[in-house]
Design an enzyme around this catalytic site. Structure first.
Site, PDB file in Angstrom:
ATOM      1  N   LYS A  15       2.356-126.758  23.566  1.00  0.00           N
ATOM      2  CA  LYS A  15       2.226-125.780  24.666  1.00  0.00           C
ATOM      3  C   LYS A  15       0.769-125.714  25.140  1.00  0.00           C
ATOM      4  CE  LYS A  15       3.783-122.397  22.024  1.00  0.00           C
ATOM      5  NZ  LYS A  15       3.978-123.085  20.726  1.00  0.00           N
TER       6      LYS A  15
ATOM      7  N   ARG B 143       8.428-114.047  23.227  1.00  0.00           N
ATOM      8  CA  ARG B 143       8.734-114.586  21.913  1.00  0.00           C
ATOM      9  C   ARG B 143       9.925-113.879  21.278  1.00  0.00           C
ATOM     10  NH1 ARG B 143       3.635-116.836  20.556  1.00  0.00           N
ATOM     11  NH2 ARG B 143       3.760-118.138  18.708  1.00  0.00           N
TER      12      ARG B 143
ATOM     13  N   ARG C 152      -5.055-130.061  13.589  1.00  0.00           N
ATOM     14  CA  ARG C 152      -5.519-129.525  14.873  1.00  0.00           C
ATOM     15  C   ARG C 152      -6.947-128.981  14.793  1.00  0.00           C
ATOM     16  NH1 ARG C 152      -2.061-125.273  18.091  1.00  0.00           N
ATOM     17  NH2 ARG C 152      -1.927-124.271  16.058  1.00  0.00           N
TER      18      ARG C 152
ATOM     19  N   ARG D  39      -7.945-123.261  13.044  1.00  0.00           N
ATOM     20  CA  ARG D  39      -7.407-121.896  13.058  1.00  0.00           C
ATOM     21  C   ARG D  39      -7.039-121.452  11.647  1.00  0.00           C
ATOM     22  NH1 ARG D  39      -3.029-121.750  17.894  1.00  0.00           N
ATOM     23  NH2 ARG D  39      -1.889-120.575  16.323  1.00  0.00           N
TER      24      ARG D  39
ATOM     25  N   ARG E 135       5.609-119.281  10.300  1.00  0.00           N
ATOM     26  CA  ARG E 135       5.636-119.279  11.776  1.00  0.00           C
ATOM     27  C   ARG E 135       6.909-119.958  12.283  1.00  0.00           C
ATOM     28  NH1 ARG E 135       0.032-122.019  12.534  1.00  0.00           N
ATOM     29  NH2 ARG E 135       0.519-122.120  14.765  1.00  0.00           N
TER      30      ARG E 135
END
Ligand code: AP5
Length: 223
Positions: free
Chosen positions: A20, A97, A136, A169, A180
């Site tokens: 995203k 969400r 990431r 993160r 998650r």
């Protein structure tokens, strides 16, 4: 009402690591629409150390969801005051969400006489997401994301555009990812059916390389 009928108003749906945040900047570049990432908005509260940020960090690091009321308030504020959203449109990333968030969003946009045009789902199997998330790297100020192997920055740990340092993160651990993903399947996936019922859903194979994913997004927007 200065809503432009050609403005882009869309939602990007997908599990953590689906792409995203990788694809939203392409949409910004092409259409000039505003990128509204609720995750980035929350992380900015965290780095400013606001009371909301302190509470949100605990929830985010555990892979849970911040309350619907808080998130709806945040998005309402942006949609009703951000001039780019009304003139050029917006790309919602990370919102809605839950079903209540999706219903409230429709209500807000009905009031603004600017209904959603498209909900694009980035579809990918959970197994592929571990390596994406643990590799990431992000540039916090812009939200740009890189990957140690799949999309490395030109200079290690450095943002290509600003030269500022990249970070990992705090919720990008294998453990938090499991939670998650669990939240995604339980609470977020039902919105796919919600948008299918409205006739504005399109699904895309997000396991392809990023250029192919981008081409498929353009196709489902009619380009
Ligand atoms: P949020 O920031 O929205 O996190 P998320 O949904 O978990 O999504 P990510 O940012 O992890 O994934 P992405 O799809 O953007 O992946 P990316 O493009 O970077 O939310 C964080 C938290 O905030 C939530 O857990 C929740 O607690 C809270 N929150 C936020 N909104 C909320 C709401 N509305 N209600 C309640 N709580 C809320 O890609 C990942 C990596 O893969 C990158 O390294 C990238 O380079 C790489 N990559 C991307 N595409 C490809 C590809 N095609 N091939 C290979 N690698 C790729």
């Amino acid at each position: 009402n200065n809503n432009d009928s050609s403005a882009l108003r869309m939602v990007l749906i997908g599990p953590p690591g689906a792409g995203k945040g990788t694809q939203a900047p392409n949409l910004v570049n092409k259409f000039g629409a505003y990128h509204l990432s609720t995750g980035d908005m929350l992380r900015s509260q965290v780095s400013q150390g606001t009371p909301l940020g302190v509470e949100a960090k605990k929830i985010m690091d555990q892979g849970g969801l911040v309350s619907d009321d808080i998130m709806i308030g945040m998005i309402k504020q942006e949609l009703s005051t951000n001039p780019t959203c009304s003139t050029k449109g917006f790309i919602l990333d990370g919102f809605p969400r839950t079903i209540p968030q999706a219903e409230k969003l429709d209500e807000m946009l009905d009031n603004l006489k600017a209904p959603l045009q498209k909900a694009v789902e980035l579809k990918i199997d959970d197994e592929l997401l571990v390596s994406r998330i643990t590799g990431r790297l992000v540039h916090p100020a812009s939200g740009r994301s890189y990957h140690k192997i799949f999309n490395p920055p030109k200079k290690p740990m450095t943002d290509d555009v600003t030269g500022e340092p990249l970070i990992q993160r705090s919720d990008d651990t294998e453990d938090a990812l499991k939670k998650r993903l669990n939240s995604y399947h339980k609470q977020t996936e039902p919105i796919v059916q919600y948008y299918k019922n409205k006739g504005i859903w399109s699904g895309i194979d997000a396991a392809q390389d990023p250029t192919k994913v981008w081409n498929d997004i353009l196709k489902c927007l009619g380009f």
